[in-house]
Design a protein around this motif. Structure first.
Motif, PDB file in Angstrom:
ATOM      1  N   LYS A 169       0.850  -1.190   0.000  1.00 16.12           N
ATOM      2  CA  LYS A 169       0.000   0.000   0.000  1.00 16.12           C
ATOM      3  C   LYS A 169       0.889   1.244   0.000  1.00 16.12           C
ATOM      4  N   VAL A 170       0.352   2.343  -0.523  1.00 19.37           N
ATOM      5  CA  VAL A 170       1.182   3.543  -0.694  1.00 19.37           C
ATOM      6  C   VAL A 170       0.459   4.777  -0.146  1.00 19.37           C
ATOM      7  N   LEU A 171       1.202   5.577   0.615  1.00 16.88           N
ATOM      8  CA  LEU A 171       0.746   6.897   1.061  1.00 16.88           C
ATOM      9  C   LEU A 171       1.827   7.903   0.692  1.00 16.88           C
ATOM     10  N   GLY A 211      -3.657   4.154  -7.842  1.00 15.08           N
ATOM     11  CA  GLY A 211      -4.177   3.316  -6.770  1.00 15.08           C
ATOM     12  C   GLY A 211      -3.631   3.632  -5.401  1.00 15.08           C
ATOM     13  N   GLY A 212      -2.817   4.681  -5.280  1.00 13.98           N
ATOM     14  CA  GLY A 212      -2.264   5.045  -3.989  1.00 13.98           C
ATOM     15  C   GLY A 212      -3.125   6.051  -3.254  1.00 13.98           C
ATOM     16  N   HIS A 213      -2.602   6.567  -2.164  1.00 14.86           N
ATOM     17  CA  HIS A 213      -3.304   7.546  -1.332  1.00 14.86           C
ATOM     18  C   HIS A 213      -2.361   8.723  -1.088  1.00 14.86           C
ATOM     19  N   THR A 214      -2.930   9.877  -0.814  1.00 18.39           N
ATOM     20  CA  THR A 214      -2.103  11.062  -0.565  1.00 18.39           C
ATOM     21  C   THR A 214      -2.578  11.794   0.669  1.00 18.39           C
ATOM     22  N   VAL A 215      -1.661  12.538   1.261  1.00 19.70           N
ATOM     23  CA  VAL A 215      -2.001  13.489   2.315  1.00 19.70           C
ATOM     24  C   VAL A 215      -1.271  14.783   1.968  1.00 19.70           C
ATOM     25  N   PRO A 255      -3.583   9.173   8.364  1.00 15.60           N
ATOM     26  CA  PRO A 255      -3.786   8.567   7.048  1.00 15.60           C
ATOM     27  C   PRO A 255      -3.076   7.240   6.871  1.00 15.60           C
ATOM     28  N   THR A 256      -1.933   7.050   7.561  1.00 17.79           N
ATOM     29  CA  THR A 256      -1.253   5.752   7.488  1.00 17.79           C
ATOM     30  C   THR A 256      -2.134   4.663   8.075  1.00 17.79           C
ATOM     31  N   LEU A 257      -2.749   4.939   9.215  1.00 19.12           N
ATOM     32  CA  LEU A 257      -3.658   3.979   9.829  1.00 19.12           C
ATOM     33  C   LEU A 257      -4.865   3.703   8.941  1.00 19.12           C
ATOM     34  N   THR A 258      -5.356   4.748   8.283  1.00 17.92           N
ATOM     35  CA  THR A 258      -6.518   4.586   7.408  1.00 17.92           C
ATOM     36  C   THR A 258      -6.178   3.723   6.203  1.00 17.92           C
ATOM     37  N   VAL A 259      -5.049   4.000   5.573  1.00 19.11           N
ATOM     38  CA  VAL A 259      -4.649   3.229   4.394  1.00 19.11           C
ATOM     39  C   VAL A 259      -4.445   1.758   4.757  1.00 19.11           C
ATOM     40  N   LEU A 260      -3.943   1.506   5.955  1.00 20.91           N
ATOM     41  CA  LEU A 260      -3.729   0.127   6.408  1.00 20.91           C
ATOM     42  C   LEU A 260      -5.037  -0.558   6.805  1.00 20.91           C
ATOM     43  N   PRO A 292      -3.944  21.901   4.320  1.00 24.49           N
ATOM     44  CA  PRO A 292      -2.984  20.940   4.873  1.00 24.49           C
ATOM     45  C   PRO A 292      -3.686  19.828   5.621  1.00 24.49           C
ATOM     46  N   GLY A 293      -3.045  18.649   5.642  1.00 21.29           N
ATOM     47  CA  GLY A 293      -3.591  17.533   6.380  1.00 21.29           C
ATOM     48  C   GLY A 293      -4.800  16.901   5.737  1.00 21.29           C
ATOM     49  N   THR A 294      -4.937  17.023   4.409  1.00 21.33           N
ATOM     50  CA  THR A 294      -6.078  16.448   3.703  1.00 21.33           C
ATOM     51  C   THR A 294      -5.669  15.148   3.039  1.00 21.33           C
ATOM     52  N   GLU A 295      -6.396  14.074   3.346  1.00 26.89           N
ATOM     53  CA  GLU A 295      -6.140  12.781   2.713  1.00 26.89           C
ATOM     54  C   GLU A 295      -7.126  12.594   1.569  1.00 26.89           C
ATOM     55  N   ILE A 296      -6.630  12.105   0.436  1.00 23.52           N
ATOM     56  CA  ILE A 296      -7.463  11.841  -0.724  1.00 23.52           C
ATOM     57  C   ILE A 296      -7.513  10.341  -0.948  1.00 23.52           C
ATOM     58  N   ASP A 297      -8.736   9.775  -0.944  1.00 23.18           N
ATOM     59  CA  ASP A 297      -8.928   8.351  -1.163  1.00 23.18           C
ATOM     60  C   ASP A 297      -9.736   8.128  -2.439  1.00 23.18           C
ATOM     61  N   PRO A 298      -9.448   7.082  -3.199  1.00 31.28           N
ATOM     62  CA  PRO A 298     -10.296   6.748  -4.347  1.00 31.28           C
ATOM     63  C   PRO A 298     -11.718   6.469  -3.878  1.00 31.28           C
TER      64      PRO A 298
END
Length: 340
Positions: A169-171, A211-215, A255-260, A292-298
């Motif tokens: 998984k990628v952040l 397919g990754g995630h960003t913050v 966001p790391t916890l969320t992606v996991l 700042p601090g915004t996570e983007i999820d598909p």
């Protein structure tokens, strides 16, 4: 025979064109000189190379260890720190372990001075380490070295795709606004800001598509850094201080916890399917750049809406606590892991 009036007009046009060219050359010269001064100012101060935060965290917790690989440049390495507890890697690993109540194995694979094009060896090491997630902080050196945004983002997208294909998984923490650094003077400051935003927006768009995630870290060097640079910046006035790195590591934990998949909001998921708080990927990318601090999820395409790429934007601003130091990593695995 050319009339005198036309000759005069042609002469004036030539003079005007020459003046514009001369002004352009002069402006470019100013930018180059300012860039050289900024580089010289940051390199005059000798900064220590931070100790590696690679190791085990939260050994007192039971359960299968979480394997985290940290990739990127000096911002990931915590350049300038003398204590491992002050590095963003230690803060990240400690925070994830505390929130998940599980041990964490951190692999710091970052390299000082790395550009997006330098990620590929780090990616292969993350895959070889059997990482559950790769957290990537890169892009600042692409801005400083004036790498074209399209080229920088292309290398990052390739790295994300390779990791995803390997089951990692990628952040990605997007590049911050480098114009907030004190050594950057106008008019170079406005150009650095524009370059930073272009790369950050491209990172968000292409990482999500891969397919990754960003913050978004767009303003991690924001108003507070401008107001009290002596507190938030390190000795070279360019890299963050211990407080700055603590804030960076804290932002990465949720966001790391969320992606996991270790934390989640069922209501948010339902809202996603109902089309609430979901927007086209391009719009979500712009929002993340400026917040700042915004996570983007598909996100799945809402019913009745057109377009292939949709995303859900979630802000973790309210989850940030007062910055605190991470723990010191252990070299040996937890007892349960060694027995297994």
């Amino acid at each position: 025979m050319v009339p005198v009036a036309k000759k005069s007009l042609a002469r004036k046009t030539a003079y005007a064109g020459g003046g514009v060219l001369a002004a352009t050359v002069a402006f470019a010269g100013i930018l180059v000189a300012e860039a050289a001064l900024a580089v010289r100012a940051t390199h005059q101060v000798k900064m220590p190379v931070a100790p590696s935060p690679t190791g085990w965290y939260g050994a007192r917790h039971p359960g299968r260890p979480i394997n985290i690989a940290l990739l990127g440049d000096s911002s990931a390495a915590g350049y300038g720190m003398t204590e491992v507890e002050d590095t963003p890697g230690a803060v990240l690993a400690s925070g994830v372990s505390e929130k998940a109540h599980r041990p964490v194995r951190l692999h710091d694979l970052s390299e000082i001075g790395a550009k997006s094009s330098d990620l590929h060896p780090q990616v292969e090491k993350a895959i070889a380490a059997d990482a559950d997630i790769a957290v990537i902080l890169v892009g600042s050196n692409d801005v400083i070295r004036r790498v074209r945004p399209r080229v920088a983002v292309s290398h990052l997208a390739q790295a994300v795709t390779r990791l995803q294909e390997a089951g990692v998984k990628v952040l990605v923490g997007t590049v911050p606004d480098l114009s907030t650094a004190t050594p950057i003077l106008p008019p170079l400051r406005s150009i650095m800001r524009a370059w930073s935003i272009r790369i950050a927006a491209g990172q968000i768009f292409h990482v999500i598509r891969a397919g990754g995630h960003t913050v978004s870290l767009g303003d991690v060097l924001g108003p507070a850094f401008k107001a009290t640079p002596a507190f938030w910046f390190g000795a070279d006035l360019f890299h963050p201080s211990a407080a700055g790195y603590h804030a960076l590591g804290e932002v990465l934990v949720p966001p790391t916890l969320t992606v996991l998949g270790l934390v989640g909001d069922e209501n948010a998921i339902l809202e996603t399917y109902n089309g609430k708080h979901v927007m086209p990927l391009a719009a979500a990318s712009l929002r993340a750049v400026i917040r700042p601090g915004t996570e983007i999820d598909p996100a799945p395409r809402p019913r009745g809406r057109v377009g292939r790429n949709w995303a859900r934007a979630r802000s973790f601003e309210n989850e940030q606590r007062e910055p605190r130091r991470g723990e010191r990593p252990a070299e040996t695995p937890p007892l349960a892991e060694s027995q297994r």
